[in-house]
Design an enzyme around this catalytic site. Sequence first.
Site, short mmCIF file in Angstrom:
data_model
loop_
_atom_site.label_atom_id
_atom_site.label_comp_id
_atom_site.label_asym_id
_atom_site.label_seq_id
_atom_site.Cartn_x
_atom_site.Cartn_y
_atom_site.Cartn_z
N GLY A 19 -0.43 1.05 9.79
CA GLY A 19 0.32 0.72 11.00
C GLY A 19 -0.52 0.24 12.17
N ASP B 286 -6.78 -6.60 4.07
CA ASP B 286 -6.09 -5.31 4.16
C ASP B 286 -6.03 -4.83 5.61
OD1 ASP B 286 -5.09 -2.77 3.76
OD2 ASP B 286 -6.82 -2.02 2.63
N GLY B 287 -4.81 -4.63 6.09
CA GLY B 287 -4.61 -4.02 7.41
C GLY B 287 -3.82 -4.90 8.36
N GLY C 278 1.14 -2.37 4.01
CA GLY C 278 1.63 -1.00 3.91
C GLY C 278 2.91 -0.83 4.68
N SER C 279 2.78 -0.65 6.02
CA SER C 279 3.98 -0.38 6.81
C SER C 279 4.95 -1.55 6.80
CB SER C 279 3.58 -0.01 8.24
OG SER C 279 2.56 -0.83 8.71
N ASP D 278 -4.67 3.66 -1.70
CA ASP D 278 -5.70 4.04 -0.73
C ASP D 278 -6.13 5.49 -0.92
OD1 ASP D 278 -6.01 1.71 1.01
OD2 ASP D 278 -3.93 2.08 1.60
N SER E 164 0.84 -1.20 0.00
CA SER E 164 0.00 0.00 0.00
C SER E 164 0.87 1.25 0.00
CB SER E 164 -0.88 0.01 1.25
OG SER E 164 -1.37 1.32 1.44
C1 DX5 Z 1 -6.09 1.25 6.00
C2 DX5 Z 1 -5.70 1.12 4.54
C3 DX5 Z 1 -4.66 0.08 4.36
C4 DX5 Z 1 -3.35 0.45 5.02
C5 DX5 Z 1 -2.58 -0.77 5.32
O1 DX5 Z 1 -7.08 2.19 6.14
O2 DX5 Z 1 -6.79 0.74 3.75
O3 DX5 Z 1 -4.47 -0.25 3.01
O4 DX5 Z 1 -2.58 1.27 4.20
O5 DX5 Z 1 -1.47 -0.42 6.06
P1 DX5 Z 1 -0.82 -1.44 7.10
O6 DX5 Z 1 -0.38 -2.64 6.27
O7 DX5 Z 1 0.28 -0.70 7.69
O8 DX5 Z 1 -1.90 -1.82 8.06
ZN ZN Z 2 -6.42 -0.20 1.71
#
Ligand code: DX5
Ligand code: ZN
Length: 216
Positions: free
Chosen positions: A143, A173-174, A195-196, A34, A7
Amino acid sequence: MARLAPSILSASEEKFDEQMKLIEAGGADLIHYDVMDGVFVPATVNPIPVKELSKKFKLPIDVHLMVQEAGDVIEQYLSENTKYITVHQEACKDLKAVIDKIHGFGVKAGLAINPDTPISVLKPYFKDIDLALVMSVFPGKAGQKFIPSALIKVCELDELRRANNYAFRIEVDGGINLDNCEMTKKSGADILVAGSACFGAEDIKKRCEDFKKIIK
Ligand code: DX5
Ligand code: ZN
């Protein structure tokens, strides 16, 4: 095999191009893009325009609209590389019309559900959608900690699609990291967003490669 979708919410603005090349080199399969409107979720996030991203990089783009009545803004997220556009079940009044609109542009359509939304709300759309996105955190920021009960939903969705021959893919996701990606894949997920865990790594390319080794 499951696919990895880093992400860009967690990518650095200054080193964006460099980091994108590292995720490509590390074997990422999709770019998770996103968008937040400050209404459906408290934060507002408008990343680099999707057309620019599409010109610069080759990976297919997986657009996740955390936007109230996202059907009204679909046009902004069309590009040569836009593969999926996903909207939230909780945010749109006429979901069938939004799915049809996305399909009308030749793009695959997804529906996302928050951690407190049951999969039963997706039932009327199972035969129409290309993607079911199960949120494993409450949408709004990167995160956060993975909510394990998301995996029950993934298992149930996987069973349902097998039993009924539905074609939709399942995305989670998440809070995905190297420790929970294997069980997420084993529960039935086809696409894992990170993402992170990707962009926060010391060695971004190696982190993607490590993910891919586990979820292959
Ligand atoms: C959350 C987003 C995700 C997020 C994931 O609202 O939809 O896509 O960027 O980030 P991580 O992997 O860090 O949870
Ligand atoms: Zn997302």
